[in-house]
Design an enzyme around this catalytic site. Structure first.
Site, short mmCIF file in Angstrom:
data_model
loop_
_atom_site.label_atom_id
_atom_site.label_comp_id
_atom_site.label_asym_id
_atom_site.label_seq_id
_atom_site.Cartn_x
_atom_site.Cartn_y
_atom_site.Cartn_z
N PHE A 152 0.82 -1.22 0.00
CA PHE A 152 0.00 0.00 0.00
C PHE A 152 0.85 1.27 0.00
CE2 PHE A 152 -2.41 -3.40 2.04
CZ PHE A 152 -3.58 -3.38 1.30
N LEU A 153 2.17 1.14 -0.22
CA LEU A 153 3.03 2.33 -0.13
C LEU A 153 2.61 3.40 -1.14
CD1 LEU A 153 5.13 2.54 -2.73
CD2 LEU A 153 6.28 0.71 -1.52
N GLU A 155 4.20 6.34 -3.53
CA GLU A 155 5.45 6.90 -4.03
C GLU A 155 5.61 8.30 -3.45
OE1 GLU A 155 5.87 6.57 -8.29
OE2 GLU A 155 5.26 4.47 -8.21
N LEU A 250 -8.99 14.76 -0.41
CA LEU A 250 -10.07 15.68 -0.80
C LEU A 250 -9.48 16.94 -1.44
CD1 LEU A 250 -12.65 15.44 2.15
CD2 LEU A 250 -12.82 14.44 -0.13
N CYS A 260 -0.62 3.46 -10.64
CA CYS A 260 -1.51 2.55 -9.89
C CYS A 260 -3.00 2.84 -10.07
CB CYS A 260 -1.15 2.58 -8.42
SG CYS A 260 0.42 1.76 -8.09
N LYS A 320 2.79 13.18 -9.17
CA LYS A 320 2.52 13.90 -7.92
C LYS A 320 3.85 14.38 -7.36
CE LYS A 320 2.55 9.89 -4.91
NZ LYS A 320 1.93 9.24 -3.80
P1 NAD Z 1 8.37 -1.13 -11.46
O1 NAD Z 1 8.15 -1.16 -12.92
O2 NAD Z 1 8.93 0.10 -10.82
O3 NAD Z 1 9.33 -2.33 -11.03
C1 NAD Z 1 9.19 -3.64 -11.46
C2 NAD Z 1 10.57 -4.26 -11.65
O4 NAD Z 1 10.40 -5.64 -12.00
C3 NAD Z 1 11.38 -3.63 -12.78
O5 NAD Z 1 12.62 -3.20 -12.27
C4 NAD Z 1 11.54 -4.77 -13.79
O6 NAD Z 1 12.78 -4.72 -14.47
C5 NAD Z 1 11.43 -5.99 -12.91
N1 NAD Z 1 11.06 -7.22 -13.60
C6 NAD Z 1 10.16 -7.42 -14.59
N2 NAD Z 1 10.12 -8.70 -14.95
C7 NAD Z 1 11.02 -9.35 -14.17
C8 NAD Z 1 11.45 -10.70 -14.09
N3 NAD Z 1 10.92 -11.64 -14.87
N4 NAD Z 1 12.41 -11.01 -13.20
C9 NAD Z 1 12.95 -10.07 -12.40
N5 NAD Z 1 12.59 -8.77 -12.43
C10 NAD Z 1 11.63 -8.42 -13.32
O7 NAD Z 1 6.97 -1.51 -10.80
P2 NAD Z 1 6.43 -1.06 -9.35
O8 NAD Z 1 5.89 0.31 -9.42
O9 NAD Z 1 7.43 -1.41 -8.33
O10 NAD Z 1 5.16 -2.04 -9.22
C11 NAD Z 1 5.29 -3.43 -8.98
C12 NAD Z 1 3.95 -3.96 -8.53
O11 NAD Z 1 3.55 -3.36 -7.30
C13 NAD Z 1 2.81 -3.69 -9.51
O12 NAD Z 1 1.89 -4.75 -9.46
C14 NAD Z 1 2.16 -2.44 -8.91
O13 NAD Z 1 0.80 -2.32 -9.28
C15 NAD Z 1 2.31 -2.71 -7.43
N6 NAD Z 1 2.32 -1.52 -6.58
C16 NAD Z 1 2.96 -0.40 -6.97
C17 NAD Z 1 2.97 0.72 -6.14
C18 NAD Z 1 3.68 1.98 -6.55
O14 NAD Z 1 3.40 3.02 -5.95
N7 NAD Z 1 4.55 1.97 -7.54
C19 NAD Z 1 2.33 0.67 -4.89
C20 NAD Z 1 1.71 -0.50 -4.51
C21 NAD Z 1 1.70 -1.60 -5.36
#
Ligand code: NAD
Length: 430
Positions: A152-153, A155, A250, A260, A320
């Protein structure tokens, strides 16, 4: 504990680093060799406040390391977290190919009991598919548990959110992995919610969709305020003090974006459809969000009339404040729309310019100092709510503009003060 994180992006790198910070031994895996090389050399591929120091400290202590090999991560760890992308497909459903790939890679390397934790945001029932896949592709046929542990972090506040979570959700099929998961999260002193896997997966989509709904709600109110001569900030304050509603989320603006909310909302609409429920409420949330940007662009064209050959200064590119992330950023969308209408842009973002360069090329000048953006422009637009934009030298900006016109999509300035200073100032819902 010995942990691996597969996927070292915004979620994986921050999670891995914070786990190391509280004493676990963490190996972060990524298949992007350049990213891993950069991290091994002491570089940080993303901007996130406080992260760089924590990464350096934990690498130096030997608790945090990086590799391109999932097999190595699996061999060295008891618990393996999956934090790879789950991007949207054209129809709004989730592309689960990254998850499936990693499940197969983990399965191939397993030689003893492991806990595989999905941290990526995935549709309900993905845990079942991951379980099937691991069973099918694990030659050693060892025992394992799949756990859902959505993240739930936020960015821009990710380190703080990881270190002090509101809650930790752990979805399990049996009791066996609960003790290990509880031990991993024990140092964070947060309430732990243990559920079945399907419920844990649903919690994430339901939470993000509700937050998007809250933003669209106040944006709809902002349209009514503009039409009725009210002030959305006063309305938001008045309703937010009701504890059942709460003050956060809000802030009226140009709509939500980022990697996301838009994708999770489309995914949840699709997931609901697949289980036989048409989630019309969430479809309207999407519509309000799209209309909010349309209304803002109309404000600009109503004032400047023809945008062709106009020069517009834009403050903000990231989706943001406090992040360099420009994925699905409303600010980028806005820039693209202005460029399409024939305007040229002078843009600035404190952290997002490097990443924006891949998305905005033609007709855009990147400006290092926010106070130089207005030079020779016909108007200034605020597109991201960076705190430091409030320190803009308004006198200098006025002198640099051909006319002192500002479209503030984030309500950073006070309308009465701006008017007193001689600005033609248009904001949202006030
Ligand atoms: P991101 O694109 O920043 O990072 C994903 C990483 O996975 C990349 O560095 C990519 O190179 C790597 N990757 C892809 N395929 C791979 C593989 N086969 N083996 C090893 N590494 C691999 O994505 P993110 O923002 O960190 O999001 C990841 C997940 O978390 C998503 O499902 C997203 O919806 C969820 N999420 C994101 C946030 C956010 O604020 N960014 C918050 C909560 C949940």
């Amino acid at each position: 504990m010995k942990l691996a994180i597969v996927g070292t992006g915004y979620v994986g790198l921050v999670t891995g680093t914070c786990f190391a910070e509280v004493g676990h031994r963490v190996i972060c895996v990524d298949n992007d060799a350049n990213k891993v090389k950069m991290l091994q050399a002491g570089g940080i591929p993303i901007y996130e406040p406080g992260l760089e120091e924590l990464v350096k400290k934990n690498v130096a202590s030997g608790r945090l390391s990086f590799t391109t090999s999932t097999a190595e991560g699996v061999q060295l760890s008891d618990v393996i977290f999956i934090a790879v992308p789950t991007p949207p497909q054209p129809d709004g459903s989730v592309d689960l190919s990254f998850i499936e790939r990693v499940a197969r890679d983990i399965a191939a390397a397993m030689t003893g009991y492991k806990i595989i934790v999905d941290k990526s945001t995935v549709p309900v029932k993905t845990g079942e598919k991951v379980t099937e896949t691991i069973k099918r592709y694990c030659p050693a046929k060892v025992e394992f548990d799949v756990v859902s542990n959505p993240e739930f972090l936020r960015e821009g506040f990710a380190v703080g959110d990881l270190m002090n979570p509101d809650r930790v959700v752990i979805g399990v099929r049996s009791k066996r992995p609960v003790a290990a998961m509880t031990e991993i999260y024990e140092p964070f002193k947060a309430p732990i919610v243990v559920t079945d896997i399907n419920s844990a997966e649903l919690i994430k989509h339901a939470a993000n969709s509700f937050l998007a709904l809250k933003i669209s709600y106040i944006n709809a109110i902002s349209a009514i305020c503009e039409a009725a001569g009210a002030n959305v900030e006063e309305v938001a304050h008045g309703i937010g003090l009701d504890e059942r509603i709460g003050k956060r989320f809000l802030n009226a603006g140009i709509g939500f974006g980022g990697s996301c909310f838009p994708k999770d909302l489309s995914a949840f609409i699709k997931i609901s459809e697949q289980v036989g429920y048409e989630f019309r409420l969430l479809k309207e949330v999407q519509q309000i969000n799209a209309r909010q940007m349309d209304r803002f662009v109309k404000k600009i064209t109503d004032t400047l009339w023809v945008l062709k050959d106009k020069k517009i200064g834009v403050l903000g590119l990231a989706f943001k404040q406090n992040t360099d992330d420009v994925r699905s950023s409303p600010a980028i969308d806005l820039c693209q729309r202005l460029i399409k209408e024939g305007a040229t842009l002078r843009v600035h973002d404190p952290k997002g310019m490097d990443k924006a360069k891949a998305l905005l090329k033609e007709g855009v000048t990147y400006v290092d100092d926010m106070n130089d953006v207005a030079q020779g422009c016909d108007a200034l637009v605020v597109a991201t709510e960076w705190e430091e934009f409030k320190q803009l030298d308004l006198d200098l900006a006025r002198k640099n503009l051909s006319h002192p016109i500002m479209f503030d999509g984030r309500n950073l300035f006070d309308p009465a003060t701006m008017e007193k200073l001689g600005w033609i100032y248009k904001s949202v819902g006030r």
